[in-house]
Design an enzyme around this catalytic site. Structure first.
Site, short mmCIF file in Angstrom:
data_model
loop_
_atom_site.label_atom_id
_atom_site.label_comp_id
_atom_site.label_asym_id
_atom_site.label_seq_id
_atom_site.Cartn_x
_atom_site.Cartn_y
_atom_site.Cartn_z
N GLY A 19 0.78 -1.23 0.00
CA GLY A 19 0.00 0.00 0.00
C GLY A 19 0.81 1.28 0.00
O GLY A 19 0.31 2.32 0.44
N ASN A 74 1.70 3.10 -2.62
CA ASN A 74 1.06 4.06 -3.52
C ASN A 74 -0.26 4.57 -2.94
O ASN A 74 -0.62 5.74 -3.11
CB ASN A 74 0.85 3.45 -4.90
CG ASN A 74 2.15 3.32 -5.66
OD1 ASN A 74 3.01 4.19 -5.61
ND2 ASN A 74 2.31 2.22 -6.38
N MET A 123 -3.82 -6.79 -7.68
CA MET A 123 -3.30 -7.89 -8.47
C MET A 123 -4.41 -8.81 -9.00
O MET A 123 -4.27 -10.03 -9.01
CB MET A 123 -2.30 -8.69 -7.65
CG MET A 123 -1.17 -7.85 -7.08
SD MET A 123 -0.29 -6.87 -8.32
CE MET A 123 0.56 -8.19 -9.19
N ARG A 124 -5.49 -8.20 -9.47
CA ARG A 124 -6.60 -8.95 -10.04
C ARG A 124 -6.95 -8.41 -11.41
O ARG A 124 -6.91 -7.20 -11.64
CB ARG A 124 -7.84 -8.86 -9.14
CG ARG A 124 -7.66 -9.50 -7.79
CD ARG A 124 -7.88 -10.99 -7.84
NE ARG A 124 -7.42 -11.65 -6.62
CZ ARG A 124 -7.41 -12.96 -6.46
NH1 ARG A 124 -7.85 -13.75 -7.42
NH2 ARG A 124 -6.96 -13.50 -5.34
N ILE A 128 -9.40 -7.11 -14.07
CA ILE A 128 -10.67 -6.40 -13.99
C ILE A 128 -11.53 -6.79 -15.19
O ILE A 128 -11.07 -6.76 -16.33
CB ILE A 128 -10.46 -4.88 -13.98
CG1 ILE A 128 -9.51 -4.47 -12.85
CG2 ILE A 128 -11.79 -4.15 -13.86
CD1 ILE A 128 -10.08 -4.60 -11.48
N ASN A 140 -4.53 2.98 -13.72
CA ASN A 140 -3.63 2.00 -13.14
C ASN A 140 -2.21 2.53 -13.21
O ASN A 140 -1.85 3.26 -14.14
CB ASN A 140 -3.71 0.68 -13.92
CG ASN A 140 -2.77 -0.38 -13.37
OD1 ASN A 140 -2.80 -0.70 -12.19
ND2 ASN A 140 -1.93 -0.94 -14.23
N HIS A 148 1.79 1.32 -13.42
CA HIS A 148 2.58 0.15 -13.81
C HIS A 148 4.06 0.48 -13.73
O HIS A 148 4.49 1.55 -14.17
CB HIS A 148 2.22 -0.26 -15.24
CG HIS A 148 2.94 -1.50 -15.69
ND1 HIS A 148 2.63 -2.75 -15.24
CD2 HIS A 148 3.99 -1.66 -16.55
CE1 HIS A 148 3.44 -3.64 -15.80
NE2 HIS A 148 4.27 -2.99 -16.59
#
Length: 207
Positions: free
Chosen positions: A14, A16, A93-94, A96, A110, A112
């Site tokens: 966490g 970010n 980490m899923r 969408i 997002n 990256h």
């Protein structure tokens, strides 16, 4: 203009998320409010960060649902109830699905740890090192349902040193992320980000 309400999705440490919390606490998000943390790992450290910051949480375990669509339907209902206008994926980490991508098109971003379109997917830092690039960085992009394929909003470069390991490079990558992500959120909250097709324009502001 109505205040932008933000939900952050995260799965891990966490850092970010904390950067967005800090920016909000310093009134650096153009009046936007961080309303919710969505986390698929109730034991993740990010959950404790949210509790310390007084941010509400929506916690779930994917294995308790029959499909991604099932838990995303529940998440969407919670987002709609709270009037969320921007979703920030910050180490979530899923994959969408269209359950969230479609109603939040142009309102989901997002971060990256690579300069997209290079090194998408998992372990962007390791991919960059393995390839031998001299410059890598971070990217904030809109989410379009593909694997890190959405329109690029902003990027920041990070030089790769000859003696870098994945751990040492990650420290500088994460520092860049924690600067870039709140800046992008602030510009979105200010109405300074425009999306047209695959192209994003941002009204100029010193970073």
């Amino acid at each position: 203009m109505a205040r932008l309400r933000i939900a952050v999705f995260a799965s891990g440490q966490g850092t970010n998320f904390q950067a967005v919390v800090h920016a909000a606490s310093q009134d650096q998000l153009e009046g936007a409010s961080l309303e919710l943390l969505v986390c698929d790992k109730p034991e993740a450290p990010v959950v404790e960060r949210a509790k310390r910051a007084g941010i509400d949480t929506f916690l779930f375990r994917p294995r308790d649902y029959e499909s991604r669509e099932a838990y995303e339907t529940e998440i969407r209902a919670e987002l709609e109830r709270r009037g969320i206008g921007l979703i920030v994926l910050a180490g979530y980490m899923r994959i969408i699905t269209s359950v969230l991508v479609e109603p939040y098109a142009g309102r989901m971003i997002n971060i990256h740890p690579a300069l997209l379109p290079s090194f998408p997917g998992i372990n962007g830092i390791g991919q960059a090192l393995d390839y031998g690039v001299k410059v890598t960085g971070v990217t904030v992009h809109f989410v379009d349902g593909g694997m890190d394929t959405g329109p690029i909003i902003a990027q920041r470069t990070v030089e790769v040193e000859d003696d870098d390991t994945e751990e040492t490079l990650a420290l500088r990558i994460h520092a860049a992320e924690q600067q870039l992500l709140p800046w992008v959120v602030r510009r979105i909250a200010a109405g300074a980000v425009t999306l047209q097709g695959k192209h994003v324009t941002i009204t100029k502001e010193e970073m």
